[in-house]
Write a protein that holds these residues in place. Sequence first.
Motif, PDB file in Angstrom:
ATOM      1  N   PRO A 116      -6.632   1.518  -6.733  1.00 28.07           N
ATOM      2  CA  PRO A 116      -5.513   1.967  -5.880  1.00 28.07           C
ATOM      3  C   PRO A 116      -5.433   3.484  -5.736  1.00 28.07           C
ATOM      4  CG  PRO A 116      -4.778   0.281  -7.437  1.00 28.07           C
ATOM      5  CD  PRO A 116      -6.158   0.687  -7.858  1.00 28.07           C
ATOM      6  N   TYR A 117      -5.914   4.208  -6.732  1.00 30.40           N
ATOM      7  CA  TYR A 117      -5.899   5.666  -6.656  1.00 30.40           C
ATOM      8  C   TYR A 117      -7.105   6.186  -5.874  1.00 30.40           C
ATOM      9  CZ  TYR A 117      -2.676   4.505 -10.384  1.00 30.40           C
ATOM     10  OH  TYR A 117      -1.660   3.933 -11.124  1.00 30.40           O
ATOM     11  N   PRO A 120       3.257   1.929  -3.129  1.00 27.00           N
ATOM     12  CA  PRO A 120       2.887   1.699  -4.531  1.00 27.00           C
ATOM     13  C   PRO A 120       2.993   0.268  -5.025  1.00 27.00           C
ATOM     14  CG  PRO A 120       5.137   2.492  -4.432  1.00 27.00           C
ATOM     15  CD  PRO A 120       4.647   2.402  -3.005  1.00 27.00           C
ATOM     16  N   ASP A 121       3.471  -0.674  -4.197  1.00 27.35           N
ATOM     17  CA  ASP A 121       3.852  -1.982  -4.739  1.00 27.35           C
ATOM     18  C   ASP A 121       2.751  -3.027  -4.737  1.00 27.35           C
ATOM     19  OD1 ASP A 121       3.945  -2.177  -1.891  1.00 27.35           O
ATOM     20  OD2 ASP A 121       5.201  -3.960  -2.074  1.00 27.35           O
ATOM     21  N   THR A 122       1.552  -2.707  -4.242  1.00 26.30           N
ATOM     22  CA  THR A 122       0.501  -3.731  -4.128  1.00 26.30           C
ATOM     23  C   THR A 122       0.257  -4.416  -5.460  1.00 26.30           C
ATOM     24  OG1 THR A 122      -0.536  -2.307  -2.461  1.00 26.30           O
ATOM     25  CG2 THR A 122      -1.810  -4.200  -3.246  1.00 26.30           C
ATOM     26  N   THR A 172       5.026  -1.498  -8.537  1.00 28.31           N
ATOM     27  CA  THR A 172       5.412  -0.099  -8.357  1.00 28.31           C
ATOM     28  C   THR A 172       5.499   0.660  -9.676  1.00 28.31           C
ATOM     29  OG1 THR A 172       6.578  -0.502  -6.284  1.00 28.31           O
ATOM     30  CG2 THR A 172       7.271   1.415  -7.563  1.00 28.31           C
ATOM     31  N   GLN A 173       6.187   0.087 -10.670  1.00 29.16           N
ATOM     32  CA  GLN A 173       6.405   0.812 -11.915  1.00 29.16           C
ATOM     33  C   GLN A 173       5.095   1.172 -12.584  1.00 29.16           C
ATOM     34  OE1 GLN A 173       9.802   1.600 -13.464  1.00 29.16           O
ATOM     35  NE2 GLN A 173       8.254   3.093 -14.118  1.00 29.16           N
ATOM     36  N   GLY A 174       4.196   0.202 -12.719  1.00 32.24           N
ATOM     37  CA  GLY A 174       2.913   0.471 -13.365  1.00 32.24           C
ATOM     38  C   GLY A 174       2.063   1.449 -12.586  1.00 32.24           C
ATOM     39  N   PHE A 175       2.094   1.317 -11.266  1.00 38.94           N
ATOM     40  CA  PHE A 175       1.325   2.232 -10.429  1.00 38.94           C
ATOM     41  C   PHE A 175       1.765   3.668 -10.654  1.00 38.94           C
ATOM     42  CE2 PHE A 175       0.877   4.845  -6.682  1.00 38.94           C
ATOM     43  CZ  PHE A 175      -0.417   4.599  -6.255  1.00 38.94           C
ATOM     44  N   LEU A 176       3.077   3.903 -10.649  1.00 39.40           N
ATOM     45  CA  LEU A 176       3.583   5.270 -10.806  1.00 39.40           C
ATOM     46  C   LEU A 176       3.388   5.782 -12.227  1.00 39.40           C
ATOM     47  CD1 LEU A 176       6.856   5.075  -8.678  1.00 39.40           C
ATOM     48  CD2 LEU A 176       4.633   6.007  -8.007  1.00 39.40           C
TER      49      LEU A 176
END
Length: 430
Positions: free
Chosen positions: A260-261, A280-282, A285-289
């Motif tokens: 994702p990054y 960010p929600d794919t 969201t929390q883990g992505f951020l």
Amino acid sequence: MVDIATRVWNHKWKIDPIVRSLIDTDFYKLLMCQSIYRNKPDTQVTFSLINRSKHVPLAHLIDEGELREQLDHVRSLSLSRGESTWLRGNTFYGKRQMFTSDFMEWFEGLRLPAYHLERKGDQYELTFEGKWHEVMLWEIPALAILMELRGRAVLDQMGKFELQVLYARGMTRVWEKIEKLRELPDLSIADFGTRRRHSYLWQDWCVQAMREGLGDKFTGTSNCKIAMNREVEAIGTNAHELPMVYAALAPDDAALAQAPYDVLQDWQDEHEGNLRIILPDTYGTQGFLDKAPDWLAGWTGIRIDSGDPATAANVAIDWWKSRGEDPRDKRVIFSDGLDVTKIQELQAQFAGKTNISFGWGTLLTNDFRGLVPDDALAPFSLVCKAVKANGQPTVKLSDNPKKAMGPASEIARYKRVFGVGEQDEQDVVV
């Protein structure tokens, strides 16, 4: 202004195709297409139609011959000279020549690839296979065709005066929503309603109504054809499709966690300013951020497209603060299942905390709920997603498990890799 009711009554479908241009699509599809053309030109992808609303039997409502006729018409389309000039010469997001010469030369010669259509019970199986940057452009036309053909099947049973009254009521409903929205201070709202619109003519009318009723509070439309014709801004950035395919191409768990990054690094190499919007929600969201590199905190904003929108916005605000950024300098774009009440609530809740925008979709361009018997024109949840990339299945987790897609074993793997635990279910409005 077109008399939509009379046009529908005359049933002149032969001169009124559902999709009338290759740029009768969302702006973000073209932005992503150029990025894919540049970064992943050899990737083979399969897109598939997914009807989340199983109670809507599309194969019973829509004639297969008429569906094929509309799909075949799309395959005959190519860019007109005027459309090419608009894409090559217009200024988008403050940037001239957004689309490169090599991409435009390819796009000008494009005809969409073949499709596979098969009836399975009371639904249609519709798939598109080929190079990613070619088949991806089928998504929006396919959805628009299915949505409008379903609507035409209902409208075909109505008389001339019924149609006049129906559209008068529909217009009144849209205008009443606009009257409520224009009371909101500092509102920033765009039309995101192409994919599940009632019809092209109706979306075009809604855009004109928004522009007249909201003035500068209306920032534009995602639909390129309407943006060009009505001289309004084309709005859009990127979608879940990019991380889903990048992730499917990852050879191992470590590469999967980074995918994702990698998507956003490629995007950053091409775009700046207001096009640097994180989705960010794919995969949660929390883990992505939490795991995001510091350079992403410098991006302009975040789009929220699943889960509880207020929760996700607060997560974003806390994340910006933790990375030394001022949320008041950032933008949060809400775009999931919006209607007036939710827009009012979110505007009031986050005013002064961050900059807020709204991408208003289906309940702008396809809200005929309760206006015909059996609610036969109510919008429903239809999507067309990338389901395979180079033979590997794609996965989407979302912040709402009801929107998750992919094989169960792969969903479990992705949850492990991205650290996604229990999630709260939200009703999928559209």
